[in-house]
Scaffold this motif. Sequence first.
Motif, mmCIF file in Angstrom:
data_model
loop_
_atom_site.group_PDB
_atom_site.id
_atom_site.type_symbol
_atom_site.label_atom_id
_atom_site.label_comp_id
_atom_site.label_asym_id
_atom_site.label_seq_id
_atom_site.Cartn_x
_atom_site.Cartn_y
_atom_site.Cartn_z
ATOM 1 N N PHE A 1 41.893 56.745 33.498
ATOM 2 C CA PHE A 1 40.437 56.838 33.524
ATOM 3 C C PHE A 1 39.841 56.337 32.211
ATOM 4 N N TYR B 1 37.996 59.369 39.794
ATOM 5 C CA TYR B 1 38.580 60.340 38.875
ATOM 6 C C TYR B 1 38.132 61.759 39.219
ATOM 7 N N PRO C 1 34.639 53.962 38.483
ATOM 8 C CA PRO C 1 35.861 54.725 38.175
ATOM 9 C C PRO C 1 35.637 56.239 38.221
ATOM 10 N N PHE D 1 41.229 49.265 38.358
ATOM 11 C CA PHE D 1 40.038 49.107 37.519
ATOM 12 C C PHE D 1 40.439 48.629 36.115
ATOM 13 N N THR D 2 41.446 49.254 35.542
ATOM 14 C CA THR D 2 41.887 48.896 34.190
ATOM 15 C C THR D 2 42.348 47.443 34.121
ATOM 16 N N LEU E 1 42.449 53.607 39.817
ATOM 17 C CA LEU E 1 42.113 53.599 38.390
ATOM 18 C C LEU E 1 42.909 52.538 37.640
ATOM 19 N N ALA F 1 40.288 52.612 32.060
ATOM 20 C CA ALA F 1 39.372 51.949 32.995
ATOM 21 C C ALA F 1 37.961 51.885 32.422
#
Length: 393
Positions: free
Chosen positions: A280, A341, A337, A368-369, A365, A283
């Motif tokens: 998280f 989360y 994100p 996303f990163t 997640l 991200a």
Amino acid sequence: MTRSGNAIASSLRREWARLRADPWDIAMLGAIPLALYLLTWWTFSAGVARDLPLVVHDRDRTVVSRNLIRMLDASPGLNVVLVADNEAEALRLIRAREAFGLVSIPADLQESVLAGRGAKVQWAYNAQFSAHSGSMTRDVRAVVATLSAGIELQARARRGTGPGQAGVQIEPVQTRISTLFNENGSYIPSLALPVAFTLLHMFVTLAAVTAIGREFRAATVPEWLAAAHGKPAAALLGKLLIPCACFAVHALLLFVLFGVVLRWPVQGSATAMLAGTALFITACLALGAAIAVFTSSLRAALSASAFITAPAFAFAGQGFPLLSMPLSARIWAESLPLTHYLQMLNNTWTGGAPLRYNLAHLAILLAFTLGLGVAAWLRLARRMHQPATWGKQ
């Protein structure tokens, strides 16, 4: 150390020197977020709403009505602030937000009860405040039901019915209620915990936006890239490692605060929570980096960051069910994100979900990163050759 490692370390040292010269940025990585986490905890520290004010309009003024008022005031969630002489006076208190509900007792309450006829107590509440009205409605119903059951038990006892038999006759079909995961309905795990991590999400994204956006505003992109030996990926990693470490410590402090100090330990997979929190943070850093690099303007990046992160909690499904949102709002929510989360947080921290139930959230997640991080890297590599975009406010 490899050439890439040297480049990252050089970028890291340059960023650390810049931060030491800017107390405000240091505060944004430390004292300010920590103060807001504590403020969030203090706001919800009571856990359960108590003594919510209501007003009573008693038109009966008998023993039964006085017993009802006494029971309402004795309920932990309610506080009778006034027994009004008329409804106008009661409504004035509600409009002034000195009370959030009105119990209106009919003039023939005791007479109807003694005659065996039905009587109705009217409950009117201010639905503008759903948390207040929901809690108060539950307590008022419980009090009225308790009073009604007590009167009926006494009546049946006078007719010779035993207490056990009378109870079954009054309520032949009963509801057995079992509360899962948050038995006492505390606001700490349901609101304070998600809000604290929402603040973390905002500060992490803001840290990445500020760190990178300042390079564009000051037109110091060449020096920044030179410190990273001309490697955009190393420049980004070196710049974001410090906020990543700082906010990882923040997350651990939140774990200690809620899990140890406030005694709401993680009920599910600790591995899922630790891995999910780490992903998280990365991200959110990748999101901030992408915003800063694509706008090439600190002012525009800060505006975009605020637009994305500030209302994110409203789309995360905490206050309004995600499944009930319109399609466009649902698409936006799933693109953040924070939504994924907080779903993992709710499932795991208090819901007790094992690791396998959170694999999808962890994968999202991670996506996303990687996705936002690669996008920021590619865009920065292109910006290296566009000096006209540097120096924007």
